[in-house]
Design an enzyme around this catalytic site. Structure first.
Site, short mmCIF file in Angstrom:
data_model
loop_
_atom_site.label_atom_id
_atom_site.label_comp_id
_atom_site.label_asym_id
_atom_site.label_seq_id
_atom_site.Cartn_x
_atom_site.Cartn_y
_atom_site.Cartn_z
N GLU A 140 -27.89 21.64 -19.10
CA GLU A 140 -29.13 22.28 -18.52
C GLU A 140 -30.03 21.19 -17.86
O GLU A 140 -30.61 21.77 -16.75
CB GLU A 140 -29.97 22.65 -19.85
N TRP A 158 15.66 19.83 -18.77
CA TRP A 158 14.45 20.21 -19.31
C TRP A 158 14.78 21.86 -19.32
O TRP A 158 15.28 22.47 -18.41
CB TRP A 158 13.54 19.92 -18.15
N ALA A 184 8.46 24.64 -26.35
CA ALA A 184 9.30 24.95 -24.99
C ALA A 184 10.42 25.58 -25.56
O ALA A 184 11.14 24.97 -26.34
CB ALA A 184 9.17 23.81 -23.90
N LEU A 189 3.76 10.30 -24.83
CA LEU A 189 2.53 11.21 -25.12
C LEU A 189 1.17 11.03 -24.33
O LEU A 189 0.17 11.54 -24.82
CB LEU A 189 2.35 11.00 -26.75
#
Lengths: 383, 383
Positions: B58, B179, B163, B213
């Site tokens: 704001e 992958w 995944a 990570l």
């Protein structure tokens, strides 16, 4: 030479495709075709393929225009498949179009039927009618992948329906599987059964679940046939699917007496022995389906047959209903030969993902199969 | 009383939400807030929360208007979260708004911070400013689920990233998993890491894969912290994730000497023994995260920790990348207690499904957790 197309052409072709969608359950072994005749942005007539022996979409649309008192001369005809140019159960649609004298015909795809394949369009062009091809060809091919595949590859278009948790489980360790997906997903699965020519399962599922394999959750005037892969010919003679409707049993070696008893109850026994003992030759089964005018095969089977069909290259599409739950250690979806490298895994391309009730329907196809199909149905260049 | 809203309000609030989206990686532990000030369909100023200590949305929008030479008097202020009314690291936004004298303030959600919770809006109303609430509240809650959850439930908002192949496999039988999904899906996974306050994994993954990570595939000015659930305190002192950035190790019993050596390398060891020996108390770990001002927890772990978190009720959302392939018999996604009935399975509701490269990203959440969160952040009725 083909004429260019514009956004109006897309709009009208989509309407023709929507008409084709209205006859998904009723035209086999013929393709589902829709036709809209338009002049100055106004529909003069429309039609869709009627059940075998009935008028094709173009003739339906021409008759509709006539019934409305409209002349088709100078109009544009949108049709989702090349008009036929040969006498089958009905006279050639091309002749009816030539008589009606439209100024232009727009088609989505060529007809791979060797009796048509470009000849219909050539005759229109020779008569001075402008022809545009390729409008919405992907959507048009999706509607008739089975017919196109049978005509061009000598194979049906085959999808494998699976219902699974988000972690790829089709049942609990104790066999409980009813119901992983919700009623909307089950009804949607029946819509896919209804459009197919045959619902195929394995003897394991018959022995375990004794399914009917009929279309029940949606209204259809025609039931697809049912088929069972049953290498050892173990089909119980009191199986629920033996109900008077046509059933096909593929086996490696039939017992003549049992086969005769089953034949009397509309069960056709087909011997297709594979290389391994007690195994059915799955690719030969697929060729058999095409030769017998089956366009689309809906597979709903256990992990054994599902995996064998995938490994044999017999599956063109996956139709997966994903339920928003996790089941942990439990039954898997497909039994495949052990893979040592990810590159060896059967691969697909996603077609769409759509919410169906609380579940998610995910469709994926073998990219090479689709590309080969598209290549085969592309219209020959006319000079 | 709250004022009704119209489609213009939706348009401007979506713009404010888009501004909040631009600061997803930088405001923690504060919420991401966007603000747009509008008069007669024209933007006078806009802003988004700056990193902790910097101006809130704001104040940023008011300063932007001032810099453009615009007066905010009589204008409408759209802000995705109730303006704060207390002194924190910055003065109350409500005071700045009162001084600027807008005619109306539209907010998406109340601030569950007990120091604010309705007081900001009450002060605006007392000053004669019209206040509208609830515009785009679902989208606004999704952007700040973590902050809202921490303030209202004393828990972070936690998602489990997975995944998998279409048949729910995360690796081949020989452990090969790189992958399964493509580069676009992996980059998208890093965007979720980047917005989180901490990336959490299990000791099994550290020992097997030795992951960093960190956020690498997308640019971020701030790395989330890393945390490891390590019941037996087995973390190798040469693990790659010990790289100078803050790491937290949760264990059932720490070895003081090893903990001291790790502390010198910015690894914080937290003892939270669970009921079973060598197990971490996972719900206590979640409360610890909230107490330490972690808003969002991104879990990327093996089947053991993933399943334990699910079974303990610690997971709020699933973030699943589905690769269009089948792997057959191979490693599963989550290890859960054996289920005897489908009704006992952990259930979710799908949020969305989106193509990411060749893969499909599917998000699902625990419906009860979300509903509870929404209930807790609904604004109190003001009389």
């Amino acid at each position: 030479m083909t004429h260019p197309y514009d956004s109006d052409d897309l709009t009208w072709m989509r309407r023709a495709l929507a008409l084709a969608q209205t006859v998904m359950y009723t035209t086999a072994p013929n393709p589902r075709v829709g036709c809209v005749i338009v002049r100055d942005g106004r529909v003069l007539g429309e039609g869709a393929t009627q059940p075998p022996g009935g008028p094709h979409a173009e003739v339906g649309a021409l008759r509709d225009a006539q019934a409305r008192g409209e002349s088709v001369a100078g109009a544009t005809v949108y049709v989702t498949l090349e008009p036929c140019s040969h006498f089958g159960r009905t006279p050639p649609c091309v002749d009816a179009l030539l008589a009606a004298r439209p100024a232009r015909v727009v088609v989505a795809l060529g007809d791979p039927n060797p009796l048509v394949n470009g000849r219909g369009l050539a005759r229109l062009r020779e008569a001075g009618i402008a022809v545009t091809t390729g409008v919405c060809r992907d959507e048009a091919l999706a509607i008739n992948a089975g017919f196109m595949s049978r005509m061009s590859r000598g194979l049906p278009w085959t999808w494998l329906k699976m219902a699974t948790s988000l972690d790829g489980r089709s049942a609990l360790h104790n066999g409980v599987s009813q119901w992983i997906t919700g009623p909307e997903a089950r009804a949607d699965g029946h819509r896919w059964r209804a459009r197919s020519c045959v619902v195929l399962t394995g003897i394991g599922t018959v022995l375990k679940d004794d399914p009917q394999l009929t279309v029940r959750s949606v209204a259809t005037p025609r039931q697809p046939r049912r088929a069972v892969v049953d290498g050892r010919f173990e089909l119980p003679e009191d199986a629920r699917l033996i109900d008077g409707g046509e059933v096909i049993v593929f086996t490696a070696r039939a017992d003549a007496a049992k086969a005769a008893r089953l034949a009397a109850r509309n069960v056709r026994v087909v011997e297709l022995p594979g290389q391994e003992p007690h195994r059915v030759d799955l690719p030969a089964m697929m060729r058999w389906f095409a030769a017998e005018q089956f366009n689309e095969v809906h597979v709903e089977a256990g992990a054994g047959l599902s995996g064998a069909l995938v490994a044999a290259g017999c599956i063109d599409e996956l139709l997966v209903y994903l339920a928003p739950m996790l089941l942990g250690e439990a039954a898997g979806l497909v039994k495949l030969p052990l893979l040592e490298r990810l590159e060896a895994a059967p691969r697909y391309e996603f077609i769409d993902a759509e919410r169906v009730g609380a579940d998610l329907r995910v469709r994926a196809r073998v990219a090479d199969h689709w590309r080969e199909l598209m290549r085969r149905v592309e219209l020959p260049t006319l000079s």
